[in-house]
Design an enzyme around this catalytic site. Structure first.
Site, mmCIF file in Angstrom:
data_model
loop_
_atom_site.group_PDB
_atom_site.id
_atom_site.type_symbol
_atom_site.label_atom_id
_atom_site.label_comp_id
_atom_site.label_asym_id
_atom_site.label_seq_id
_atom_site.Cartn_x
_atom_site.Cartn_y
_atom_site.Cartn_z
ATOM 1 N N ASP A 15 12.474 7.461 42.943
ATOM 2 C CA ASP A 15 11.132 7.848 43.364
ATOM 3 C C ASP A 15 10.479 6.681 44.102
ATOM 4 O OD1 ASP A 15 9.042 10.158 42.879
ATOM 5 O OD2 ASP A 15 7.953 8.284 42.630
ATOM 6 N N GLU A 17 7.834 4.515 46.405
ATOM 7 C CA GLU A 17 6.420 4.437 46.765
ATOM 8 C C GLU A 17 6.371 3.864 48.176
ATOM 9 O OE1 GLU A 17 4.045 5.802 45.050
ATOM 10 O OE2 GLU A 17 5.444 6.270 43.429
ATOM 11 N N ASP A 118 11.465 11.491 49.650
ATOM 12 C CA ASP A 118 12.092 10.179 49.490
ATOM 13 C C ASP A 118 13.273 9.978 50.437
ATOM 14 O OD1 ASP A 118 10.700 9.142 46.820
ATOM 15 O OD2 ASP A 118 11.188 11.251 46.564
ATOM 16 N N HIS A 175 2.383 7.231 39.932
ATOM 17 C CA HIS A 175 2.520 6.610 41.252
ATOM 18 C C HIS A 175 3.022 5.173 41.169
ATOM 19 C CE1 HIS A 175 1.029 10.138 43.204
ATOM 20 N NE2 HIS A 175 -0.127 10.079 42.577
ATOM 21 N N ASP A 180 7.443 6.580 37.381
ATOM 22 C CA ASP A 180 7.684 7.962 37.785
ATOM 23 C C ASP A 180 9.166 8.322 37.657
ATOM 24 O OD1 ASP A 180 5.024 8.292 38.287
ATOM 25 O OD2 ASP A 180 5.196 8.402 40.467
#
Length: 203
Positions: A15, A17, A118, A175, A180
């Protein structure tokens, strides 16, 4: 699809960011946190983790909105390595955990993401920064939102909603990429346990 045997043993939950700005998408958007946890179906646990921050180049200064949303601090990315370097470290991580066969994921392992953002972001960033071809282990992934929908019959509105629907606790910071990833692995565990006959496939 249903069957008697599950295809995968290892679920690599990723995941990212990325750089962001309030109210619209920053261009170009770049990965700033690169986490992955390896969930083992046989032990029902996370057996290894990879975590790195990534230095953005197009927009090196994080917006206040991005810092507030992700918790990622400017000094963290300032001291971080480039995406090229982090990708090399990630490849070594996969090798060290015996996840690769001839450069691709082993047959009983799959990459899991919460949506298609992603892998799409990684491919776009690698192309724009001329970092070479996207490694084969990023080209096919399992979108847990679709697995959730197919297995439960309920629409997935996001990670937090799926956790709530499964009566699972959102642990850590939403987040935060690594938090996550761990939380998504909880959903993986729930679906594998609750719907053992549902066979996971790339979506």
């Amino acid at each position: 699809m249903t069957s008697k045997e599950q295809t995968y043993r290892y679920f690599l939950v990723l995941d990212f960011e990325a750089t962001c700005i309030e109210g619209k998408r920053i261009k170009p958007q770049e990965i700033i946190e690169f986490p992955t946890v390896i969930y083992d179906r046989t032990t029902q646990s996370i057996i290894s983790e990879f975590h790195a921050y990534v230095k953005p180049t197009a927009n090196p200064i994080l917006t206040e909105f991005c810092i507030s949303l992700t918790g990622i601090q400017q000094e963290w990315v300032d001291k971080s390595k480039s995406l090229r370097e982090v990708l090399s470290e990630f490849h070594n991580f996969l090798k060290e955990n015996n996840m690769l066969v001839k450069g691709a994921l082993r047959e009983d392992a799959c990459l899991v993401t919460c949506g298609d953002f992603d892998t799409r972001l990684l491919h776009t960033q690698m192309r724009k920064q001329k970092l070479g071809k996207t490694p084969p282990y990023f080209k096919n992934h399992v979108n847990i939102k679709k697995i959730y929908h197919f297995a439960t019959g309920r629409k997935a509105y996001g990670m937090a909603n799926m956790l709530k629907e499964c009566s699972l606790e959102l642990k850590g910071r939403h987040h935060s990429g690594i938090d996550d990833s761990r939380n998504i692995s909880q959903i993986v565990d729930y679906l594998l346990t609750k719907y053992p006959k549902y066979i996971w496939q790339p979506t």
